[in-house]
Design a protein around this motif. Sequence first.
Motif, short mmCIF file in Angstrom:
data_model
loop_
_atom_site.label_atom_id
_atom_site.label_comp_id
_atom_site.label_asym_id
_atom_site.label_seq_id
_atom_site.Cartn_x
_atom_site.Cartn_y
_atom_site.Cartn_z
N ALA A 83 1.20 -1.12 0.15
CA ALA A 83 -0.29 0.17 0.18
C ALA A 83 0.47 1.10 0.04
N VAL A 84 1.72 1.05 0.47
CA VAL A 84 2.80 2.76 0.61
C VAL A 84 3.58 2.51 -0.86
N ILE A 85 3.76 1.34 -1.40
CA ILE A 85 3.41 1.42 -2.80
C ILE A 85 3.10 1.77 -4.12
N GLY A 86 1.91 2.03 -3.37
CA GLY A 86 0.84 2.42 -4.52
C GLY A 86 0.51 3.97 -4.04
N LEU A 87 0.74 4.23 -2.63
CA LEU A 87 0.92 5.40 -1.73
C LEU A 87 1.04 6.09 -2.60
N THR A 88 2.58 6.18 -2.63
CA THR A 88 4.16 6.19 -3.35
C THR A 88 4.26 6.29 -4.76
N PHE A 89 3.31 5.52 -5.98
CA PHE A 89 3.38 6.23 -7.37
C PHE A 89 1.73 6.25 -8.10
N VAL A 90 0.77 5.94 -7.67
CA VAL A 90 -0.30 6.07 -8.15
C VAL A 90 -1.44 6.71 -6.87
N ALA A 91 -0.76 7.75 -5.72
CA ALA A 91 -1.70 8.45 -4.82
C ALA A 91 -2.27 8.94 -5.82
N PRO A 92 -2.48 10.06 -6.81
CA PRO A 92 -2.97 11.07 -7.44
C PRO A 92 -3.91 10.99 -8.31
N LEU A 93 -3.70 9.32 -8.91
CA LEU A 93 -4.11 8.45 -9.51
C LEU A 93 -5.70 8.20 -8.97
N VAL A 94 -5.45 7.24 -8.18
CA VAL A 94 -6.36 6.56 -7.05
C VAL A 94 -7.73 7.58 -6.43
N ASN A 137 -6.16 -5.23 6.10
CA ASN A 137 -6.55 -4.45 6.85
C ASN A 137 -5.81 -3.62 7.17
N ASN A 138 -4.46 -3.87 7.01
CA ASN A 138 -2.79 -2.99 7.12
C ASN A 138 -2.36 -1.97 5.79
N ALA A 139 -3.20 -3.64 4.87
CA ALA A 139 -3.04 -2.05 3.30
C ALA A 139 -4.54 -1.60 3.05
N ALA A 140 -5.36 -1.22 3.93
CA ALA A 140 -6.35 0.19 3.53
C ALA A 140 -5.63 0.48 5.01
N ALA A 141 -5.30 0.18 6.36
CA ALA A 141 -5.23 1.17 6.98
C ALA A 141 -3.82 2.34 6.40
N THR A 142 -2.93 2.37 5.31
CA THR A 142 -2.12 2.71 4.57
C THR A 142 -2.32 3.89 3.97
N SER A 143 -3.85 2.99 3.09
CA SER A 143 -4.47 3.88 1.75
C SER A 143 -5.38 4.53 1.97
N SER A 144 -5.11 4.82 3.06
CA SER A 144 -5.98 6.04 3.90
C SER A 144 -6.11 7.08 3.90
N PHE A 145 -4.77 7.27 3.50
CA PHE A 145 -3.45 8.58 4.40
C PHE A 145 -4.05 9.22 2.17
N ILE A 146 -4.40 8.20 1.55
CA ILE A 146 -4.78 9.11 0.31
C ILE A 146 -5.60 10.19 -0.26
N PRO A 147 -7.24 10.40 0.34
CA PRO A 147 -8.04 11.18 0.23
C PRO A 147 -7.14 12.26 1.29
N LEU A 148 -6.64 11.64 2.68
CA LEU A 148 -6.58 12.52 3.26
C LEU A 148 -4.95 14.25 2.94
N LEU A 149 -3.85 13.14 2.97
CA LEU A 149 -2.97 13.96 2.06
C LEU A 149 -3.55 14.30 0.55
N THR A 150 -3.81 13.71 -0.01
CA THR A 150 -4.28 14.63 -1.11
C THR A 150 -5.18 15.14 -1.89
N LEU A 151 -6.03 14.91 -0.70
CA LEU A 151 -7.42 15.72 -1.44
C LEU A 151 -8.15 16.73 0.02
N GLY A 152 -7.04 16.53 0.77
CA GLY A 152 -8.27 16.58 2.00
C GLY A 152 -8.91 16.28 3.02
#
Lengths: 327, 499
Positions: B124-135, B307-322
């Motif tokens: 999920a962190v790798i996903g967060l690094t590379f595709v966060a803005p896309l998803v 659930n761990n992958a989800a915990a990490t990817s739930s940072f995406i909306p916070l960090l990229t969309l607020g």
Amino acid sequence: MRIGVLLAAVALAASACSVQGGSADKSAAAAGYPNKPVEFTVPTDPGGSTDLLTRALAKSIEQPLGVKAVVVNKPGANGKIAGKDVFGSKPDGYRVAVMPQSLFAIGPLMLNDADPVKLTDMTFIKGLAVEDYVLVVPADSKYRTLKDLAGASDVKYGTTGPGTGSQLSQTLLFGLAKTKAAPVPFDGGAPTVTAVLGGKVDAASVQIAEAYKQVQAGKLRALAVFADKRIEAMPDVPTAKESGYDVVVDQRRFIAGPAGLPAEVRDKLAAAVDKAVASPEYNEVLKANYIGRWDADGDAVGTQLNESLKRFEKLAQDLGIDLKAQQ
Amino acid sequence: MDFLSPVIAGFGVVFQPENLFYCLLGVTLGMLVGVLPGLGPAATIAVLLPITYNIEPTAAIIMLAGIFYGAQYGGTITSVLLRLPGEASSVVTAIDGHELARQGRAGSALGIAAIGSFIGGTVAVIGLTFVAPLVAGFALDFGPSEYTALALLGILLITTLGTGSPLKSILMATVGLLLATVGQDPLEGASRLTFGVDQLLDGIDFVIVAMGLFGVGEILYNLESLRRPAAPAAAVGSVYPSRAELGQSKGAITRGSVLGFLLGILPGGGATMSSMVAYAVEKRASKEPDRFGKGAIEGVAGPETANNAAATSSFIPLLTLGIPANATMAIMFGALLIQGIAPGPMLVEEKPDLFWGVVNSMYVGNLLLLAMSMPLIGVFVRILRVRAAILAPLTILVTMIGVYTVRMSVFDMFLMVGLGVLGYLMKKVGFEPGPLVLAFVLGGLLESSFRRSMRIFGGDLTGFLTQPITATLLGVIVLIVLAPPALRLSRRNRQKVKA
């Protein structure tokens, strides 16, 4: 050393408590006030603007008050849980709460509650903050001005929940404009803003801090603020009044203790709050969150709450809107 | 490779000694609060908020983030050992995890959960690094109607979770849905089923329901067996999963990582949905679905990874969309505000050091957690050797404190005891708490989303079909419901033709 002071304080408090009743004893207790930590109850979960505000206040008030200030979160029922708890406690000045205007000026108009927290349950200490509401639409919305939106035929508007200023401001606006509009209540500011961003609703009224960054980034367009005059954070956004709809709704926060708080205690607290809100740290937090200061004294707080309630009630009556059916 | 330069600079931020220290502190604290039932990451972060005043913003957020994903590791431990899910996302882990513990395979269950969590988190962190803005936009596409369909799908999956009869599962799910309606009406503010009790106005907290029905119910049930001659203490077994168990879990971990990452992006219920969906998927994908509920290692590996992958990817909306995706993220939002940083769409450009510092700290944090948790498992499983007469009251004590910390409410403590008695009675007559608890979680989402949708569609039910994502999800539901009977029918027809 610290523990010694604390023990002495506890002993003093105990001796003050053991003497019951009598106004002379009351003022005696007030004379020694404060001699133990003062608890500031926040009626919301941590992280929201009331929480931020109270924590900033608590941090700055320790020095003028001379004792520790402890922040406690007691969320629930729009602030009623915290209100019932704190205002039902002994009026000794060691437990106070930061309360929202909406619980007293808007809630009673929109919600049925047989056992609400009443104005007479409280001793008002000081006004703290005022937050304005802004009406936003998605950046790609076809509505470019408030007039466009008011003239639309079928508007779905998001609100931050039942009994909030967000709901009231829009109910009054669309009522005045005679727009066919239906409210979609969400659970707080963040989900409401999300729904506007995703184009799930046409518009929503939210507090400035909740929308500011999105407006700045060009993701949302601000159509109007529901303030008396244009606000500093968004000088280009007209007021609803300018567009011909005289709707002024804001959220205010104040600090209050249980009814019957001795005047000396209240004055000491109020003086300490005055010093705290003048501190640069406190003002920085306010500024970062686009919250305005409300430096009203205790009596003025009571007047404001009463007047707001009456003004909203009359406005709704004039418009022929049954606010309780507006949900 | 312009894109990568701030990413690499972010590692420079992480490896500053101060930030490394706060990362270690965060994940350690997180694991500890995860182990303590009831005391969740949201409450811990809230308590620690004032301390972060005096810490540099990046370090503060690194620490708070560590608490959040660290708690996902710790949460598994009580789920498996004591059948006490502290969070909605570890409810399904309790089903097979505790069964494994009873069979003396607690070590394997915890080991595989730690490995799965590490892999899920890292993916999920790798996903967060590379595709966060896309998803990130994915989160905005989900509005009331999409959540309605998603919640409906979730409730449908519940019926596959139970080991008993589907009828019993549906019955329990109904009770869960009913419990979810307690409190203020989400749209109109009217009080429902509160019986004049103010403490019920905001509904019943999930933690109370889960810990009452699962934890306290289990403890009460086990007290009965104390009267019988003591059963030989369950063997703890090896701490490290065997090669066979790793092989069995490989697919589950892969699927869990992807599912968790995607569903975690959705605001509200993402992590819970991901662990549930992961469990249901594993059961369907398995060649021996009968093993589930009786100690299937995939039933732990899938959901725990997810659930761990989800915990990490739930940072995406916070960090990229607020947009804060859940309660913990909302507090994290507050923590950033205290520091004078308003998270929003501009955060990556305005504060690249903070953004990449926090994201990259998660690689380090996950590694630290894996390194810490593997040796600690041996210590934790020893809990099982403690005599029930000591363990039971101690667990109840910790649970009571945990429940109190949720809302500082004594009423909630009584409520949990009451639900504990209900859980005990349910277990006596063969009803499982899993479907009830999960329906409870989804019920609130289903009701409010459905009613919001109806407002948006002006009361027209066909409005659901006009939304592409909603319509697709509804199509999936129809397929799941209709496929098995249709297949049976066609098989029968074919047999008839042959005959």
